[in-house]
Design an enzyme around this catalytic site. Structure first.
Site, PDB file in Angstrom:
ATOM      1  N   ASN A 208       1.152  -1.223   0.015  1.00  0.00           N
ATOM      2  CA  ASN A 208      -0.082   0.105   0.011  1.00  0.00           C
ATOM      3  C   ASN A 208       0.852   0.834  -0.340  1.00  0.00           C
ATOM      4  OD1 ASN A 208       0.338   0.014   2.814  1.00  0.00           O
ATOM      5  ND2 ASN A 208      -0.411  -1.059   3.734  1.00  0.00           N
ATOM      6  N   ASP A 277      -5.540  -5.912   4.842  1.00  0.00           N
ATOM      7  CA  ASP A 277      -6.806  -6.771   5.390  1.00  0.00           C
ATOM      8  C   ASP A 277      -6.452  -7.380   4.631  1.00  0.00           C
ATOM      9  OD1 ASP A 277      -7.576  -4.462   7.256  1.00  0.00           O
ATOM     10  OD2 ASP A 277      -8.502  -3.849   5.610  1.00  0.00           O
TER      11      ASP A 277
END
Ligand code: CTP
Length: 406
Positions: A208, A277
């Site tokens: 990310n 996640d």
């Protein structure tokens, strides 16, 4: 804070030496017992008599001259000092100090001193930026010497840039700080930073945009406040701060493992990492070759580390982050409650001057009682200080929320 403190000021040969007269005067007025030691070159800029009049103490210059009733001047003044301030510190002095050269009274005293030392360099910008000077500063920092960054502005050599001695009031404030044992003295703080890396195969990963800047600033700020800091870092684009224990991890699973090893022993966790996640269910052992037009990866949910800490916590303070793109207050409040946090730092990562890879942030701190503190755009380092200030207050007040307060 400086009252009754014994301060030794070492003045070296720079034009900014005249500003140290005001520094000595301010320190004296704040109740410190001030002694001044000058290099021979420094006396070309300011007379020792000036410092003598201001401090009420004899000024030492000569290694073998009259050292004002001290038998072995460099040892006795090194012992006398609760802290040494070197200002202005020339490039030459920094080089000698970094390499343990002691060819005059001041360099010898500094080498014989095991107390706190604050150095305030001042010189021409090119001299300051020179890799030799920068390397010397790094050496000194790594040994725990505090360096006060020079200010930017007009320089005596007629140029303009970084290298000015900061104002006397700033030098005194910085000196005060080194006596401040800090609002987090004796506390253990765990900070996470950066993004986790979830392997697809030995070459590729899911990652990310987190740069780790915010987490590193928080770790730095906590260490400056006197805490014993462990920084568990995923992928970060910045150098982790000095004086903190750094544990590098890649995946969320590994980050969880490292956090759980020390969770019981810490006073607070500030979870600024961007934890993925999901992870790839079965990462390939070998590099995946392109074959079909599409490639399907099966993802499985990663553990929500902070949520788990929220159920495990005893007296620890828990701080979370919520990086959102919409409905910021609602989403962040939900996370605050569901993860059993003391407060959450929320920000809109799409706003200009906030989010990933920039040195600033625009954040709000949301509290359990519904109170929201909205901060203007500020440096991540400033926001880090605000977060640490609040963690320190919570630890101080012992305002803990009951366990399982979900
Ligand atoms: N967090 C965590 N473990 C995860 C995901 C998030 O510990 N698997 C932590 C983050 O470090 C952060 C807080 O939980 O402090 C909120 O993270 P965020 O990604 O904003 O929220 P999520 O709970 O993952 O929810 P969503 O991604 O759906 O917004």
């Amino acid at each position: 804070m400086l009252a009754e403190k014994n301060i030794l000021i070492g003045v070296t040969g720079g034009i900014a030496a005249y500003k140290i007269v005001e520094v000595a005067s301010r320190l004296k007025k704040s109740g410190a017992n001030v002694r001044v030691m000058m290099t021979k070159n420094a006396t070309e800029f300011v007379s020792p008599r000036t410092f003598q009049e201001i401090t009420g103490n004899a000024v030492s210059v000569e290694m073998f001259g009259d050292a004002a009733n001290f038998h072995v001047a460099h040892i006795s003044l090194a012992d006398f000092a609760d802290a040494i301030l070197i200002a202005p510190a020339t490039a030459n002095f920094l080089a000698k100090m970094a390499h343990g050269i002691c060819d005059d009274l001041l360099t010898t005293t500094v080498l014989a001193c095991d107390k706190k030392i604050l150095v305030s360099p001042s010189m021409n910008t090119k001299m300051f930026d020179n890799p030799a000077t920068q390397a010397n500063l790094e050496i000194l920092k790594s040994r725990g010497v505090k360096i006060l960054e020079p200010a930017t502005g007009n320089l005596a050599c007629g140029t303009s840039g970084k290298g000015r001695l900061p104002e006397p009031i700033e030098i005194c404030a910085e000196l005060e700080k080194i006596f401040d044992s800090g609002t987090l003295a004796g506390k253990k703080i765990l900070v996470t930073a950066g993004g986790t890396v979830e392997a697809i195969d030995p070459v590729r990963y899911i990652g990310n945009r987190s740069s780790g800047r915010m987490g590193c600033e928080i770790a730095k700020s906590a260490a400056e406040a006197g805490a014993e800091v462990t920084l568990i870092a995923g992928k970060i684009e910045v150098e982790p701060p000095k004086n903190v224990t750094v544990i590098r991890v890649e995946s969320a699973i590994k980050m969880r493992e490292e956090i759980l090893k020390i969770f019981d022993s810490v006073d607070a966790v500030i979870m600024s990492a961007a934890v993925a996640d999901f992870r790839v269910k079965n990462p390939a052992a070998q590099k995946i070759k392109k074959s079909d037009e599409t490639l399907t990866l099966e993802l499985v949910k990663n553990p929500d580390i902070l949520r788990e800490l929220g159920t495990l916590k005893k007296n620890q303070i828990l701080v979370g982050f919520a990086a959102e793109t919409q409905n910021i207050l609602d989403y962040a409040t939900k996370k605050l409650v569901e993860k059993n946090l003391n407060f959450i730092v929320a920000n809109d990562v799409t706003a200009e001057g906030a989010g990933f890879s920039v040195p600033t942030n625009i954040a709000s701190i949301i509290w359990r009682d519904g109170n929201v503190e909205n901060f203007p755009k500020m440096k991540k380092s400033e926001l880090a200080e605000k977060i640490i200030e609040r963690v320190a207050n919570l630890l101080d007040e012992k305002k803990f929320f009951p366990v399982n307060d979900v």
